[in-house]
Design an enzyme around this catalytic site. Structure first.
Site, PDB file in Angstrom:
ATOM      1  N   LYS A 114      -1.508   1.012  74.195  1.00 23.63           N
ATOM      2  CA  LYS A 114      -1.604  -0.351  73.660  1.00 23.63           C
ATOM      3  C   LYS A 114      -2.086  -1.277  74.753  1.00 23.63           C
ATOM      4  CE  LYS A 114      -0.450  -2.160  69.789  1.00 23.63           C
ATOM      5  NZ  LYS A 114      -1.159  -1.765  68.594  1.00 23.63           N
TER       6      LYS A 114
ATOM      7  N   GLY B 283       7.250  -8.982  51.414  1.00 26.08           N
ATOM      8  CA  GLY B 283       6.060  -9.263  52.224  1.00 26.08           C
ATOM      9  C   GLY B 283       4.803  -8.789  51.522  1.00 26.08           C
TER      10      GLY B 283
ATOM     11  N   GLY C 131       1.527  -9.442  52.577  1.00 24.56           N
ATOM     12  CA  GLY C 131       0.386  -9.697  53.459  1.00 24.56           C
ATOM     13  C   GLY C 131      -0.652  -8.603  53.264  1.00 24.56           C
TER      14      GLY C 131
ATOM     15  N   VAL D 229      -0.939  -5.407  54.078  1.00 23.11           N
ATOM     16  CA  VAL D 229      -0.529  -4.104  53.544  1.00 23.11           C
ATOM     17  C   VAL D 229       0.268  -4.277  52.251  1.00 23.11           C
ATOM     18  CG1 VAL D 229       0.608  -1.914  54.025  1.00 23.11           C
ATOM     19  CG2 VAL D 229      -0.430  -3.180  55.894  1.00 23.11           C
TER      20      VAL D 229
HETATM   21  P1  NAD Z   1       0.819  -9.453  57.478  1.00 26.86           P
HETATM   22  O1  NAD Z   1       1.142 -10.440  58.542  1.00 26.86           O
HETATM   23  O2  NAD Z   1      -0.531  -9.466  56.868  1.00 26.86           O
HETATM   24  O3  NAD Z   1       1.880  -9.585  56.276  1.00 26.86           O
HETATM   25  C1  NAD Z   1       3.250  -9.741  56.467  1.00 26.86           C
HETATM   26  C2  NAD Z   1       3.748 -10.659  55.356  1.00 26.86           C
HETATM   27  O4  NAD Z   1       5.164 -10.669  55.382  1.00 26.86           O
HETATM   28  C3  NAD Z   1       3.268 -12.105  55.495  1.00 26.86           C
HETATM   29  O5  NAD Z   1       2.691 -12.538  54.285  1.00 26.86           O
HETATM   30  C4  NAD Z   1       4.564 -12.864  55.829  1.00 26.86           C
HETATM   31  O6  NAD Z   1       4.570 -14.178  55.308  1.00 26.86           O
HETATM   32  C5  NAD Z   1       5.594 -11.997  55.145  1.00 26.86           C
HETATM   33  N1  NAD Z   1       6.948 -12.126  55.638  1.00 26.86           N
HETATM   34  C6  NAD Z   1       7.367 -12.280  56.923  1.00 26.86           C
HETATM   35  N2  NAD Z   1       8.717 -12.322  56.971  1.00 26.86           N
HETATM   36  C7  NAD Z   1       9.155 -12.185  55.690  1.00 26.86           C
HETATM   37  C8  NAD Z   1      10.440 -12.133  55.096  1.00 26.86           C
HETATM   38  N3  NAD Z   1      11.554 -12.236  55.821  1.00 26.86           N
HETATM   39  N4  NAD Z   1      10.517 -11.999  53.756  1.00 26.86           N
HETATM   40  C9  NAD Z   1       9.399 -11.895  53.008  1.00 26.86           C
HETATM   41  N5  NAD Z   1       8.154 -11.929  53.520  1.00 26.86           N
HETATM   42  C10 NAD Z   1       8.040 -12.082  54.840  1.00 26.86           C
HETATM   43  O7  NAD Z   1       1.157  -8.024  58.115  1.00 26.86           O
HETATM   44  P2  NAD Z   1       0.662  -6.604  57.620  1.00 26.86           P
HETATM   45  O8  NAD Z   1      -0.531  -6.189  58.383  1.00 26.86           O
HETATM   46  O9  NAD Z   1       0.659  -6.576  56.136  1.00 26.86           O
HETATM   47  O10 NAD Z   1       1.857  -5.689  58.171  1.00 26.86           O
HETATM   48  C11 NAD Z   1       3.133  -5.735  57.567  1.00 26.86           C
HETATM   49  C12 NAD Z   1       4.097  -4.852  58.348  1.00 26.86           C
HETATM   50  O11 NAD Z   1       3.592  -3.521  58.407  1.00 26.86           O
HETATM   51  C13 NAD Z   1       4.293  -5.251  59.803  1.00 26.86           C
HETATM   52  O12 NAD Z   1       5.624  -4.924  60.170  1.00 26.86           O
HETATM   53  C14 NAD Z   1       3.303  -4.371  60.551  1.00 26.86           C
HETATM   54  O13 NAD Z   1       3.703  -4.193  61.896  1.00 26.86           O
HETATM   55  C15 NAD Z   1       3.428  -3.096  59.751  1.00 26.86           C
HETATM   56  N6  NAD Z   1       2.257  -2.213  59.823  1.00 26.86           N
HETATM   57  C16 NAD Z   1       1.052  -2.678  59.467  1.00 26.86           C
HETATM   58  C17 NAD Z   1      -0.053  -1.824  59.518  1.00 26.86           C
HETATM   59  C18 NAD Z   1      -1.423  -2.285  59.115  1.00 26.86           C
HETATM   60  O14 NAD Z   1      -2.290  -1.438  58.862  1.00 26.86           O
HETATM   61  N7  NAD Z   1      -1.648  -3.586  58.998  1.00 26.86           N
HETATM   62  C19 NAD Z   1       0.100  -0.492  59.949  1.00 26.86           C
HETATM   63  C20 NAD Z   1       1.382  -0.042  60.281  1.00 26.86           C
HETATM   64  C21 NAD Z   1       2.459  -0.918  60.209  1.00 26.86           C
END
Ligand code: NAD
Length: 370
Positions: A95, A198, A200, A202
């Protein structure tokens, strides 16, 4: 800026686990950008002729301190090793963190990035020589394209967005099906209900896949009302918006955490009604002990670093021609089924089964001690 190994500077940090930490430092020794490489795998020879032994994204953040930045790099590179080990890959985790709090305007100005990226490619990536990087928080295809001019063969996702979210979401759906099959004997989505925390990148993708697979009822929660409304406009009959604070406690078949880490904790676990917890969020268990608590509470838990590894699988398949992604993604389901079976057979939490499986793989296949 000078190249330096700063392993010693990191050894007191709780996340340090034998990492090699490479950095560009200012003349007074202050790091500006650091690459934590957790282990060296045997590696995969890329189509560009470079041997890749570790893999991980490059992120830029306004950290509150240098230690916070280094801890982020150490923690996330270890997590990448676990994801890779889950696929029995010969590549370890890495990383890169850019200390944006030390570089004026780094997050807002391209001009501020140019000299950093040039030094990163020319000095840091070239010096490591076996680490493949890709976009991450606050970096994108333009950054990757620029960096790879100075370190050809060590940067993924240059010509187009290497957004891993769609494949991560697909991996989560595969994992949810594996958990349903194990618990109910069939993996039908249409007869099940879901609570997605959440929506977002994913989470919204998972919701769309669940809808496409015929889910009749999905509760969604997020603090971002715009994201919630946009999804509900798309599927008004299927989605209901619920309270982010109570979403984990809804009486559904599957709780799908797709927001932040630490959601599975001593306070929340007793309130979980769903028999299955399967979502993409990283570090869902607040502590290792919460894996035991979840198990004794009767929840089938899909360990996060196995179910959310679809994105890393895509990078390795596309950039390194490792295998066909259509063959690799289903491995998420196979691996989870194996974990659930061992968990049942020995009455051990699935989190512990997964941890010992990857620890064994790491011991046998990666250099430097675990
Ligand atoms: P993102 O920031 O696009 O979406 C996260 C969403 O969660 C946001 O809309 C945020 O407002 C919401 N959120 C935050 N706290 C919250 C809560 N307490 N209750 C409800 N909603 C809440 O992130 P992402 O890329 O979708 O990733 C989501 C999770 O998956 C993270 O933990 C990330 O580390 C993990 N992850 C993502 C990927 C990827 O490909 N993007 C891969 C592996 C793991």
């Amino acid at each position: 800026m000078l190249y330096a190994r700063i392993d010693d500077r990191c050894k007191h940090l709780p996340e340090y686990d034998g990492h090699a930490v490479h950095a560009l430092v200012q003349p007074d020794g202050t790091p500006v950008i650091a690459v934590a490489v957790h282990r060296d795998g045997a590696g995969i020879l890329s189509p560009k002729g470079t041997l890749v032994r570790s893999l991980g994204g490059t992120r830029a953040m306004q950290y509150s301190s240098d230690d916070e930045a280094l801890r982020d790099a150490l923690r996330l590179s270890s997590a990448m090793t676990k994801k890779a080990a889950g696929f029995e890959l010969a590549i370890a985790g890495g990383k890169t963190v850019v200390f944006a709090h030390r570089i004026p305007h780094f997050l807002t100005s391209w001009d501020a990035r140019v000299p950093i990226w040039e030094a990163y490619g020319k000095t840091l990536l070239s010096q490591i020589g076996t680490y493949l990087t890709a976009e991450d928080m606050n970096t994108g295809p333009r950054d990757m394209e620029y960096i790879q001019r100075f370190a050809p063969g060590f940067v993924a996702g240059c010509s187009q967005s290497a957004d891993p979210s769609p494949k991560t979401a697909l991996g989560v759906l595969i994992g949810i099906r594996a958990a349903l099959r194990h618990h109910y004997g069939d993996d039908s989505i249409s007869s099940r209900s879901f609570a997605v925390q959440g929506v977002g990148s994913v989470g919204a993708g998972v919701v769309r896949l669940l809808v496409a697979a015929g889910a009749a009822c999905i509760h969604i929660a997020d603090m971002r009302t715009d994201a919630l409304r946009a999804l509900q406009d798309e599927f008004p009959k299927i989605l209901s918006i619920t309270d982010p604070v109570r979403v984990h406690a809804l009486p559904v078949h599957v709780f799908v955490p797709c927001a932040r880490g630490g959601i599975l904790a001593a306070q929340s676990i007793p309130e979980i009604v769903a028999p299955i917890v399967a979502g993409c969020a990283n570090n869902q268990l607040a502590t290792d002990a919460d894996g035991i608590l979840l198990h004794t509470h009767g929840c089938l838990y899909a360990p996060d670093y196995i179910i959310n590894a679809g994105g890393i699988a895509e990078v390795v398949c596309d950039e390194l021609n490792w295998k066909n992604l259509d063959v690799v993604l289903p491995m998420i389901g196979t691996k989870l089924t194996e974990i659930f079976q061992v968990s049942d057979a020995y009455n051990i939490p699935s989190s512990q089964v997964a941890d010992s499986m990857v620890a064994r793989h790491i011991r046998e296949h990666y250099k430097r001690p675990i």
